[in-house]
Design a protein around this motif. Sequence first.
Motif, PDB file in Angstrom:
ATOM      1  N   TRP A 170       0.848  -1.206   0.000  1.00  0.00           N
ATOM      2  CA  TRP A 170       0.000   0.000   0.000  1.00  0.00           C
ATOM      3  C   TRP A 170       0.881   1.253   0.000  1.00  0.00           C
ATOM      4  O   TRP A 170       0.677   2.175  -0.802  1.00  0.00           O
ATOM      5  N   LEU A 171       1.866   1.287   0.890  1.00  0.00           N
ATOM      6  CA  LEU A 171       2.745   2.448   0.979  1.00  0.00           C
ATOM      7  C   LEU A 171       3.594   2.602  -0.274  1.00  0.00           C
ATOM      8  O   LEU A 171       3.782   3.714  -0.782  1.00  0.00           O
ATOM      9  N   VAL A 172       4.099   1.489  -0.790  1.00  0.00           N
ATOM     10  CA  VAL A 172       4.939   1.561  -1.983  1.00  0.00           C
ATOM     11  C   VAL A 172       4.127   2.023  -3.184  1.00  0.00           C
ATOM     12  O   VAL A 172       4.570   2.870  -3.973  1.00  0.00           O
ATOM     13  N   GLY A 173       2.913   1.454  -3.337  1.00  0.00           N
ATOM     14  CA  GLY A 173       2.079   1.867  -4.466  1.00  0.00           C
ATOM     15  C   GLY A 173       1.687   3.329  -4.398  1.00  0.00           C
ATOM     16  O   GLY A 173       1.684   4.037  -5.411  1.00  0.00           O
ATOM     17  N   ALA A 174       1.375   3.801  -3.187  1.00  0.00           N
ATOM     18  CA  ALA A 174       1.002   5.211  -3.041  1.00  0.00           C
ATOM     19  C   ALA A 174       2.180   6.140  -3.282  1.00  0.00           C
ATOM     20  O   ALA A 174       2.020   7.236  -3.835  1.00  0.00           O
ATOM     21  N   ALA A 175       3.379   5.707  -2.889  1.00  0.00           N
ATOM     22  CA  ALA A 175       4.553   6.564  -3.061  1.00  0.00           C
ATOM     23  C   ALA A 175       5.117   6.505  -4.479  1.00  0.00           C
ATOM     24  O   ALA A 175       5.532   7.520  -5.026  1.00  0.00           O
ATOM     25  N   ALA A 176       5.122   5.303  -5.089  1.00  0.00           N
ATOM     26  CA  ALA A 176       5.744   5.150  -6.401  1.00  0.00           C
ATOM     27  C   ALA A 176       4.832   5.602  -7.530  1.00  0.00           C
ATOM     28  O   ALA A 176       5.307   6.136  -8.540  1.00  0.00           O
ATOM     29  N   LEU A 177       3.516   5.406  -7.383  1.00  0.00           N
ATOM     30  CA  LEU A 177       2.601   5.751  -8.470  1.00  0.00           C
ATOM     31  C   LEU A 177       1.743   6.962  -8.092  1.00  0.00           C
ATOM     32  O   LEU A 177       2.016   8.073  -8.508  1.00  0.00           O
ATOM     33  N   ALA A 178       0.719   6.697  -7.280  1.00  0.00           N
ATOM     34  CA  ALA A 178      -0.186   7.768  -6.845  1.00  0.00           C
ATOM     35  C   ALA A 178      -0.946   7.258  -5.637  1.00  0.00           C
ATOM     36  O   ALA A 178      -1.074   6.034  -5.440  1.00  0.00           O
TER      37      ALA A 178
END
Length: 314
Positions: free
Chosen positions: A101-109
């Motif tokens: 969740w954190l990686v997806g929010a930080a790397a994409l949106a």
Amino acid sequence: MELHTLVALTTGVTLLTCVLAVVGIHIYAAGGAQRAALIDRLSYTGELPDSGRRRRFRTLDRRLRRTTPGRKLELRLAATGLDVTPGEFLVGMLAAAAALWLVGAAALAPFFGPIAGLCGIWAALRFLDWQRQRRIERFIGQLPELARILANATQAGLALRTAIGMAAEELEAPAGEELAKVADQLSVGHSLDDALGELADRLPSRELVVLVTTLVLSNKAGGQVVSALRNLTETLEERKETRREIRTQLAQVTMTSYAVPVLGIGALFLMDGVKDGALARMTGSPIGQACVIIAFGLYAIGFVLIRRMSRIDV
């Protein structure tokens, strides 16, 4: 004098009561700990390998096993052969989902955070299914040798229970481990039908169902176990070769089913790499969010359809 005696008696009774209360609390606490340890030991159905390591999240394990989803999860873990408890798997899955969740929010949106978390949960459950199917395939590959050992043992005059114990010692994992569980259940008084039925529930497959049915019927009716197992060995050998050929022919289709969603995820990173912040602006409106959800749904449908079209039951 009488007052002094009454005070001394009252004091003595009070002290004795306090001592008995302390002893009672200690015994109650020790009994509770022993009961929890006994429940913890009996809650495991023997599916976990005895690795000797310290189990974590014991309280969570006990609570999970009291629920229907928890018991189903424990059965799935038992079929995989992994040395993981339901509590450990649940905590690990939730931790991985939070990290994604954190990686997806930080790397994409930020919009992709929940999607990445759900994908993490889905991937963990798919990993269990893959590990279970892999173990079932390995077990199916050992079935011809298992039937051969049982046939030789029964032909030598050994009882079927003894033959199962012998096969558990001679065969490697996973057949050896599973047959050892069956032998342990038979040694503590379980019937052959129940022990073999639980084996078929842990590792469901047509080949194993045929073997279990043959053994149960031969044991009940007193038929020719040796001849039935000989014929079953030849049939299992032929099915083993047929399954191997089909798996080889469908290897490219299987890779295609996994390549389709990977290409979609790669396109997202490519878009965000070409123009920084493009995904954040695209998912900033309800229309963009709906389009992303529809796209992910179409990729999932494509994956499922390709897998269904390439599935051939033998």
